[in-house]
Design an enzyme around this catalytic site. Structure first.
Site, mmCIF file in Angstrom:
data_model
loop_
_atom_site.group_PDB
_atom_site.id
_atom_site.type_symbol
_atom_site.label_atom_id
_atom_site.label_comp_id
_atom_site.label_asym_id
_atom_site.label_seq_id
_atom_site.Cartn_x
_atom_site.Cartn_y
_atom_site.Cartn_z
ATOM 1 N N GLY A 12 10.209 -1.524 5.326
ATOM 2 C CA GLY A 12 11.272 -2.028 4.400
ATOM 3 C C GLY A 12 11.682 -3.516 4.217
ATOM 4 O O GLY A 12 12.645 -3.586 3.949
ATOM 5 N N THR A 13 11.102 -4.164 4.702
ATOM 6 C CA THR A 13 11.136 -5.744 5.123
ATOM 7 C C THR A 13 11.226 -6.394 3.290
ATOM 8 O O THR A 13 12.276 -7.517 3.632
ATOM 9 C CB THR A 13 10.073 -6.939 5.873
ATOM 10 O OG1 THR A 13 8.860 -6.369 5.187
ATOM 11 C CG2 THR A 13 9.852 -6.159 7.035
ATOM 12 N N ASN A 14 10.857 -5.677 3.147
ATOM 13 C CA ASN A 14 10.549 -6.228 1.304
ATOM 14 C C ASN A 14 11.953 -5.645 1.031
ATOM 15 O O ASN A 14 12.892 -6.684 0.582
ATOM 16 C CB ASN A 14 9.929 -5.613 0.539
ATOM 17 C CG ASN A 14 8.341 -6.384 0.690
ATOM 18 O OD1 ASN A 14 8.625 -8.130 0.369
ATOM 19 N ND2 ASN A 14 8.121 -6.333 1.619
ATOM 20 N N ILE A 93 1.776 6.367 -6.577
ATOM 21 C CA ILE A 93 1.554 5.965 -8.128
ATOM 22 C C ILE A 93 2.773 6.420 -9.057
ATOM 23 O O ILE A 93 2.533 7.631 -8.858
ATOM 24 C CB ILE A 93 0.198 6.079 -8.897
ATOM 25 C CG1 ILE A 93 -0.547 5.322 -7.372
ATOM 26 C CG2 ILE A 93 0.137 5.613 -10.261
ATOM 27 C CD1 ILE A 93 -2.352 5.586 -7.747
ATOM 28 N N ASN A 108 6.361 -4.644 -9.363
ATOM 29 C CA ASN A 108 5.946 -3.981 -7.756
ATOM 30 C C ASN A 108 5.256 -5.488 -7.301
ATOM 31 O O ASN A 108 5.172 -6.500 -7.752
ATOM 32 C CB ASN A 108 4.607 -3.342 -8.132
ATOM 33 C CG ASN A 108 3.563 -2.768 -6.870
ATOM 34 O OD1 ASN A 108 4.411 -2.281 -5.879
ATOM 35 N ND2 ASN A 108 2.274 -2.927 -6.260
ATOM 36 N N HIS A 110 2.796 -6.889 -4.312
ATOM 37 C CA HIS A 110 1.042 -6.809 -4.417
ATOM 38 C C HIS A 110 0.798 -7.785 -3.129
ATOM 39 O O HIS A 110 0.940 -8.719 -3.536
ATOM 40 C CB HIS A 110 0.109 -6.556 -5.269
ATOM 41 C CG HIS A 110 -1.134 -5.824 -4.496
ATOM 42 N ND1 HIS A 110 -1.542 -4.893 -4.390
ATOM 43 C CD2 HIS A 110 -2.130 -6.587 -4.318
ATOM 44 C CE1 HIS A 110 -2.693 -4.437 -3.768
ATOM 45 N NE2 HIS A 110 -2.730 -6.037 -3.395
HETATM 46 C C1 GRF Z 1 4.549 -5.234 1.425
HETATM 47 O O1 GRF Z 1 3.283 -5.537 2.791
HETATM 48 C C2 GRF Z 1 4.415 -4.857 -0.114
HETATM 49 O O2 GRF Z 1 3.126 -6.134 -0.395
HETATM 50 C C3 GRF Z 1 3.187 -3.554 -0.011
HETATM 51 O O3 GRF Z 1 3.580 -2.419 1.053
HETATM 52 C C4 GRF Z 1 4.164 -3.507 1.814
HETATM 53 C C5 GRF Z 1 5.572 -3.076 2.452
HETATM 54 O O4 GRF Z 1 6.070 -3.661 3.319
HETATM 55 N N1 GRF Z 1 3.227 -2.945 -1.364
HETATM 56 P P1 GRF Z 1 7.480 -3.194 3.601
HETATM 57 O O5 GRF Z 1 8.116 -1.866 3.690
HETATM 58 O O6 GRF Z 1 8.485 -4.167 2.544
HETATM 59 O O7 GRF Z 1 7.853 -3.710 4.727
#
Ligand code: GRF
Length: 196
Positions: A12-14, A93, A108, A110
């Site tokens: 979950g870093t994003n 998906i 999303n 990517h």
């Molecule tokens: C990220 O590289 C994102 O682009 C991909 O999965 C990874 C998730 O990382 N779809 P995080 O869980 O957000 O740390």
């Protein structure tokens, strides 16, 4: 304020970048109202809790079919009156029902420059291994709308990251996150929420 639902599967870093952007005001036109993980005990749920945001688990295996799982995700997002769904490291998906009910309202992230190194099977470190094996000198990240084609929806934002001679999949993954993903995802969210 638009209502944002985030789908996660891991660290979950994003998600953290989104929550931080809400806190700092970079995202000012939306707020995260729910975080859904398809896996138990992932750190992303901890991050939601720390930000006082609802975090729940909806597991595929709890349902008889992929359609029923999709239906449950859709019903949950509707029950929270979500305007925008963000897939932030969601390794499932999504199905037709969610896509049609939230048309042009699912995005999303990517970790490559689409159309390179994307589509079925390109997730996690595999994306970066493929880029290094190919020998490209530039990779990066893409935020795109989600449609029925894996990584095939309209591109919203991209950011390039240069590859270094001594990069490994791990170092490249980390740099793409830091330099690209954590920046363009919150930016895209603010732009979309502001224009909704
Ligand atoms: C990220 O590289 C994102 O682009 C991909 O999965 C990874 C998730 O990382 N779809 P995080 O869980 O957000 O740390």
């Amino acid at each position: 304020m638009k209502r944002i639902g985030v789908l996660v599967s891991g660290g979950g870093t994003n998600l953290q970048a989104i929550l931080d952007a809400c806190e700092s005001g970079l995202i000012k036109s939306g707020k995260v109202v729910t975080v859904v993980s398809n896996k138990k005990d992932v750190y992303a749920l901890e991050r939601a809790k720390n930000a006082n945001v609802e975090g729940i688990v909806i597991e595929k295996k709890a349902f008889d079919s992929i359609e029923a799982f999709d239906e449950a995700l859709c019903a949950h997002m509707k029950s929270r009156e979500v305007d925008l769904i963000v897939m932030a490291g969601f390794l499932c998906i999504v199905g037709d029902k969610l896509i049609s009910e939230f048309e042009n309202r699912i995005i999303n992230i990517h970790p490559s420059l689409i159309p390179s190194f994307c589509g079925a099977g390109f997730y996690g470190l595999r994306v970066h291994e493929a880029a290094l094996n190919y020998g490209v000198k530039v990779s990066g990240a893409t935020v795109h709308y989600v449609n029925g084609v894996v990584d095939g929806g309209k591109i919203i934002k991209q950011k390039a990251v240069y590859i270094k001679d001594d990069d490994t999949p791990e170092t490249l993954q980390k740099r793409i996150m830091e330099e690209a993903e954590w920046k363009i995802l919150p930016e895209a969210i603010e732009e979309i929420c502001a224009s909704m």
